[in-house]
Design a protein around this motif. Structure first.
Motif, PDB file in Angstrom:
ATOM      1  N   VAL A 146      -9.598 -27.441  36.792  1.00  0.00           N
ATOM      2  CA  VAL A 146     -10.204 -28.179  37.805  1.00  0.00           C
ATOM      3  C   VAL A 146     -10.317 -29.441  36.737  1.00  0.00           C
ATOM      4  O   VAL A 146     -12.313 -28.997  35.865  1.00  0.00           O
ATOM      5  N   THR A 147     -10.506 -30.775  36.884  1.00  0.00           N
ATOM      6  CA  THR A 147     -11.575 -31.419  36.562  1.00  0.00           C
ATOM      7  C   THR A 147     -11.854 -32.480  37.549  1.00  0.00           C
ATOM      8  O   THR A 147     -11.237 -32.704  38.912  1.00  0.00           O
ATOM      9  N   HIS A 148     -13.589 -32.915  37.604  1.00  0.00           N
ATOM     10  CA  HIS A 148     -14.054 -33.544  38.612  1.00  0.00           C
ATOM     11  C   HIS A 148     -14.177 -32.067  39.794  1.00  0.00           C
ATOM     12  O   HIS A 148     -13.338 -32.971  40.875  1.00  0.00           O
ATOM     13  N   PRO A 149     -14.332 -31.777  39.498  1.00  0.00           N
ATOM     14  CA  PRO A 149     -14.556 -30.451  41.184  1.00  0.00           C
ATOM     15  C   PRO A 149     -15.373 -31.301  42.285  1.00  0.00           C
ATOM     16  O   PRO A 149     -16.279 -31.191  41.865  1.00  0.00           O
ATOM     17  N   GLY A 150     -14.948 -30.849  43.486  1.00  0.00           N
ATOM     18  CA  GLY A 150     -16.164 -31.618  44.437  1.00  0.00           C
ATOM     19  C   GLY A 150     -16.296 -30.780  45.270  1.00  0.00           C
ATOM     20  O   GLY A 150     -15.969 -29.229  44.485  1.00  0.00           O
ATOM     21  N   ASP A 151     -16.741 -31.332  46.224  1.00  0.00           N
ATOM     22  CA  ASP A 151     -17.263 -30.229  47.314  1.00  0.00           C
ATOM     23  C   ASP A 151     -17.006 -28.709  48.422  1.00  0.00           C
ATOM     24  O   ASP A 151     -17.117 -27.818  48.519  1.00  0.00           O
ATOM     25  N   ARG A 152     -15.474 -29.803  48.228  1.00  0.00           N
ATOM     26  CA  ARG A 152     -14.406 -28.967  48.738  1.00  0.00           C
ATOM     27  C   ARG A 152     -13.755 -28.117  47.839  1.00  0.00           C
ATOM     28  O   ARG A 152     -13.420 -26.694  48.177  1.00  0.00           O
TER      29      ARG A 152
END
Length: 400
Positions: free
Chosen positions: A381-387
């Motif tokens: 996963v690239t640019h993983p966010g808080d979710r």
């Protein structure tokens, strides 16, 4: 019959419960993803640079004088020893009415002194003639021993003194004549114009062959000693200066490969590092931050080909190849994050995000080398966010 109805209602209840659970289940998190790849990897440092000449020659005025018009233009070729400009003496300054009248009176006074000197010369010549005749008379008397030796010596001394006086009067006439000529010349050329007759001309030659890079003066006029007129150089000495941050310059070594781009053409020009200068300097960035920069000098691999397109002071982009490798496992740097003092990524497995620690290596721009923890073909996963968390369902969108 009643048992069958109970089974039917039981199945309906189970289906309803399943539908309710499915409806309440959270949707997969949409994420951008990239595949772990293996291939060539280059660690580099990119920086803007400027072309320059290793050696250039500034041709200056050797003395003060009057510069004649410079006919050479920027880009003209010159040979070693070729005359590039000429100089002549300064024109005499113009006189105002008062100074002109004083100059005329000075000429008249000089002429009067000349006449007085000539008259004094005639007087001394007459005295010398008389002294010579007197000496001859006394010499004859001395031969007859009618006068003493002392008297003869006195007459000889008078004759010699008169001869010396004549020579002094002649020199005085010459001095007065020169004064007249000087005063006359001062009046003749004191109009602020250059005289029509031939003047001595100083020819200044170039010390080296090449092209005219800069023309500091083009028009005729007064020039002081040391003032630059032309700058000459040869494009075979073309090189590039790149001012690297000191933290990047310490990683650059002599003879390191460099790729030159961003100069306006599609071709990539090969070059190598010739020298990393030992002294740096402070430069203020566009954001107002003081930066320590170190000049790095680069030589073109084919300077003749580079000179066909580039000149002096051209902007280029230099990529210093710090390290190169083949079959290197690599991922986008944006997939990495810190987890308990280690680097980690989210790997997509069976539609879910799985947290995995990795060992990183070199970085080059937006790509990072992976030394351990990942295999080629896996999806991260690239640019993983808080979710995005470990075990969360994800809906990956692969991007190249």
């Amino acid at each position: 019959m009643k048992l069958r109805k109970k089974l039917l209602w039981g199945l309906v209840a189970l289906a309803a419960a399943g539908l309710l659970a499915w409806a309440l289940m959270p949707a997969p998190v949409p994420v951008s993803a990239a595949e772990v790849e293996s291939g060539p990897f280059v660690e580099s440092v990119d920086e803007e640079g400027r072309t320059r000449l290793r050696d250039s020659f500034t041709v200056s005025a050797p003395i003060s004088g009057y510069l004649q018009r410079v006919t050479l233009e920027v880009g003209d070729a010159v040979e070693q020893g070729q005359v590039v400009f000429r100089m002549e003496p300064h024109p005499a300054p113009a006189l105002d009415a008062r100074s002109m009248e004083q100059a005329r009176e000075g000429l008249s006074a000089a002429r009067s002194r000349l006449e007085a000197a000539r008259a004094e010369l005639e007087t001394q010549q007459a005295e010398a003639t008389f002294a010579a005749a007197e000496f001859e008379r006394y010499r004859k008397l001395r031969e007859r021993e009618l006068i003493s030796a002392t008297e003869m010596d006195r007459v000889r001394s008078v004759r010699d003194r008169q001869r010396a006086a004549v020579r002094a009067a002649e020199n005085a006439v010459d001095v007065a004549r020169f004064e007249v000529e000087s005063a006359r010349a001062f009046l003749d050329i004191a109009s602020g114009q250059r005289p029509d007759e031939d003047q001595p001309v100083l020819e200044v030659r170039t010390p080296a062959a090449g092209l005219v890079l800069t023309r500091h003066r083009c028009c005729e006029g007064a020039i002081a000693a040391g003032d630059p007129v032309l700058e000459v150089g040869h494009l075979d000495d073309l090189e590039v200066q790149v001012d690297l941050l000191s933290m990047d310059a310490v990683r650059v070594r002599q003879d390191m490969r460099v790729r030159i781009t961003g100069w306006g053409g599609d071709e990539t020009l090969a070059a190598r590092v010739r020298r990393v200068e030992p002294a740096g300097f402070t430069k203020v960035s566009a954001l107002g931050v003081d930066e320590q920069r170190v000049p790095v000098i680069i030589d073109f691999g084919d300077v003749e080909a580079a000179a066909e397109w580039l000149g002096v002071g051209f902007r280029v982009e230099a990529e210093f190849l710090l390290w190169e490798g083949e079959d290197v496992i690599q991922i986008p740097t944006s997939a990495l994050f810190r987890s308990e003092d280690h680097w980690a990524v989210f790997v997509v497995q069976n539609g879910r995000a799985a947290l995995r620690r990795v060992e990183t290596g070199r970085r080059s721009g937006m790509i990072t080398q992976i030394l351990g923890g990942l295999e080629t073909g896996e999806v991260v996963v690239t640019h993983p966010g808080d979710r995005v968390r470990d075990g969360v369902r994800v809906e990956p969108e692969l991007r190249g």
